[in-house]
Design a protein around this motif. Structure first.
Motif, PDB file in Angstrom:
ATOM      1  N   ALA A 128       0.835  -1.197   0.000  1.00  0.00           N
ATOM      2  CA  ALA A 128       0.000   0.000   0.000  1.00  0.00           C
ATOM      3  C   ALA A 128       0.873   1.251   0.000  1.00  0.00           C
ATOM      4  O   ALA A 128       1.818   1.365   0.781  1.00  0.00           O
ATOM      5  N   ILE A 129       0.561   2.181  -0.910  1.00  0.00           N
ATOM      6  CA  ILE A 129       1.254   3.463  -0.992  1.00  0.00           C
ATOM      7  C   ILE A 129       0.383   4.488  -0.278  1.00  0.00           C
ATOM      8  O   ILE A 129      -0.683   4.844  -0.767  1.00  0.00           O
ATOM      9  N   LEU A 130       0.834   4.941   0.863  1.00  0.00           N
ATOM     10  CA  LEU A 130       0.002   5.809   1.701  1.00  0.00           C
ATOM     11  C   LEU A 130       0.762   7.086   2.034  1.00  0.00           C
ATOM     12  O   LEU A 130       1.913   7.043   2.478  1.00  0.00           O
ATOM     13  N   LYS A 131       0.141   8.218   1.821  1.00  0.00           N
ATOM     14  CA  LYS A 131       0.735   9.498   2.182  1.00  0.00           C
ATOM     15  C   LYS A 131       0.476   9.728   3.662  1.00  0.00           C
ATOM     16  O   LYS A 131      -0.669   9.902   4.086  1.00  0.00           O
ATOM     17  N   VAL A 154      -7.711  10.926   7.936  1.00  0.00           N
ATOM     18  CA  VAL A 154      -6.282  11.139   7.705  1.00  0.00           C
ATOM     19  C   VAL A 154      -5.997  12.636   7.558  1.00  0.00           C
ATOM     20  O   VAL A 154      -6.898  13.429   7.275  1.00  0.00           O
ATOM     21  N   PRO A 155      -4.729  13.049   7.744  1.00  0.00           N
ATOM     22  CA  PRO A 155      -4.407  14.475   7.692  1.00  0.00           C
ATOM     23  C   PRO A 155      -4.143  15.005   6.292  1.00  0.00           C
ATOM     24  O   PRO A 155      -4.163  16.218   6.073  1.00  0.00           O
ATOM     25  N   ILE A 156      -3.886  14.122   5.347  1.00  0.00           N
ATOM     26  CA  ILE A 156      -3.447  14.553   4.026  1.00  0.00           C
ATOM     27  C   ILE A 156      -3.819  13.484   3.012  1.00  0.00           C
ATOM     28  O   ILE A 156      -3.965  12.310   3.368  1.00  0.00           O
ATOM     29  N   LEU A 157      -4.003  13.868   1.754  1.00  0.00           N
ATOM     30  CA  LEU A 157      -4.366  12.914   0.708  1.00  0.00           C
ATOM     31  C   LEU A 157      -3.367  12.981  -0.434  1.00  0.00           C
ATOM     32  O   LEU A 157      -2.748  14.007  -0.699  1.00  0.00           O
ATOM     33  N   SER A 158      -3.254  11.867  -1.140  1.00  0.00           N
ATOM     34  CA  SER A 158      -2.435  11.795  -2.347  1.00  0.00           C
ATOM     35  C   SER A 158      -3.282  12.136  -3.563  1.00  0.00           C
ATOM     36  O   SER A 158      -4.429  11.688  -3.678  1.00  0.00           O
ATOM     37  N   GLU A 184       0.691  20.126  -4.809  1.00  0.00           N
ATOM     38  CA  GLU A 184      -0.648  20.653  -5.076  1.00  0.00           C
ATOM     39  C   GLU A 184      -1.719  19.853  -4.342  1.00  0.00           C
ATOM     40  O   GLU A 184      -2.749  20.405  -3.930  1.00  0.00           O
ATOM     41  N   ASP A 185      -1.477  18.546  -4.122  1.00  0.00           N
ATOM     42  CA  ASP A 185      -2.442  17.744  -3.374  1.00  0.00           C
ATOM     43  C   ASP A 185      -2.387  18.061  -1.880  1.00  0.00           C
ATOM     44  O   ASP A 185      -3.413  18.058  -1.198  1.00  0.00           O
ATOM     45  N   ASP A 186      -1.189  18.374  -1.367  1.00  0.00           N
ATOM     46  CA  ASP A 186      -1.083  18.805   0.031  1.00  0.00           C
ATOM     47  C   ASP A 186      -1.894  20.078   0.257  1.00  0.00           C
ATOM     48  O   ASP A 186      -2.659  20.199   1.220  1.00  0.00           O
TER      49      ASP A 186
END
Length: 291
Positions: A128-131, A154-158, A184-186
């Motif tokens: 799993a690739i998780l930010k 979660v605090p942030i998304l990819s 830009e996603d942050d």
């Protein structure tokens, strides 16, 4: 009156840049009834891209830009063509599982206070690739290294597979078009979570990262990529009032640039020199590319 399928409630938006070689796999994974908008950022392989899109046919639209506007502006351009309740921003080198859209929409219906979601993004080996972190959110909010096993705030998304309510996306003005590439996603995640609602990870909704053959390393490509990394890192921190974060990021990059490992490596020298250049430009111009 026919009831809409879950997969008809979402539009797939993907930004292409020389992506024809991988886009066919992504398009083949999308349910035929789901609308798709491809925003092409002045790709050199546009004729092949048109052929790939023609094969899918149906409700698939190609928006052609004469210049590369960057990822965020491309996403905004694609989203402007959507009329559905939800948007799924999806990288060209990914593929949906048969139930991905159904699971995402089910999660959105179950969590009406949440505004945007990440599915479980799986690499080729199933990892799993998780930010987990971002310099734009407090360190205390960062996710631990342990694997997530259920739906979680979660605090942030990819941005690789970002599912969002269109009304919320529009309400915050979409992606910041001044960010050409990186972070830009942050930035979007923070604006959504601060003004619209929670961000969520949806464990049972899966997206596969397909990838492709690695392109040959070139100094020009490395410099361009890392210049934008440095510029966008400082720009987003300044935008969110994190002036001490700007200083820490600059000093950290400077120390890495001066390390013996970097000095002895052409690739690392190219990487960190370009990042520092982008950071300095952003600090001097206040985030104005054209200043």
């Amino acid at each position: 009156m026919r009831q809409s399928k879950p997969s008809e409630r979402v539009t797939i938006v993907s930004v292409a840049y020389n992506s024809a070689a991988v886009l066919d796999t992504m398009l083949a994974s999308v349910p035929v009834e789901t609308p798709v908008v491809i925003f092409d950022n002045a790709s050199q392989d546009r004729p092949q891209l048109r052929d790939v899109i023609a094969i899918r046919g149906g409700n698939t639209h190609l928006v052609e830009s004469d210049e590369n506007l960057g990822f965020g502006a491309g996403c905004n351009g694609g989203a402007a063509r959507a009329e559905t309740e939800f948007l799924l921003f999806l990288n060209p080198d990914t593929a949906l599982f048969p139930d991905t859209l159904e699971r995402l929409i089910f999660a959105a219906d179950q969590h009406p206070a949440a505004t945007a979601f990440n599915p479980r993004i799986l690499d080729d080996d199933g990892t799993a690739i998780l930010k987990r972190r971002s310099d734009l959110v407090p360190r205390r909010a960062w996710l631990p290294r342990s694997a997530l096993t259920h739906d979680t705030v979660v605090p942030i998304l990819s941005g690789a597979a970002l599912f969002v309510r269109r009304d919320d996306f529009d309400a915050v003005g979409g992606f910041d078009p001044r960010i050409f590439l990186f972070f830009e996603d942050d930035d979007l995640s923070v604006r959504l979570s601060e003004t619209r609602g929670n961000l969520m990870y949806v464990h049972d909704a899966r997206v596969r990262h397909v990838g492709g053959a690695s392109s040959e390393w070139s100094p020009k490509g490395e410099r361009l990529k890392n210049w934008h990394w440095g510029f966008s890192q400082i720009y987003t921190m300044r935008k969110h009032g994190l002036r001490m974060g700007c200083l820490r990021a600059f000093l950290k990059t400077g120390l890495r640039a001066l390390s013996p490992v970097t000095i002895l490596s052409t690739r690392r020298r190219t990487k960190y020199a370009a990042r520092l250049s982008g950071m300095i430009r952003s600090l001097r111009r206040g985030g104005d590319y054209n200043g």
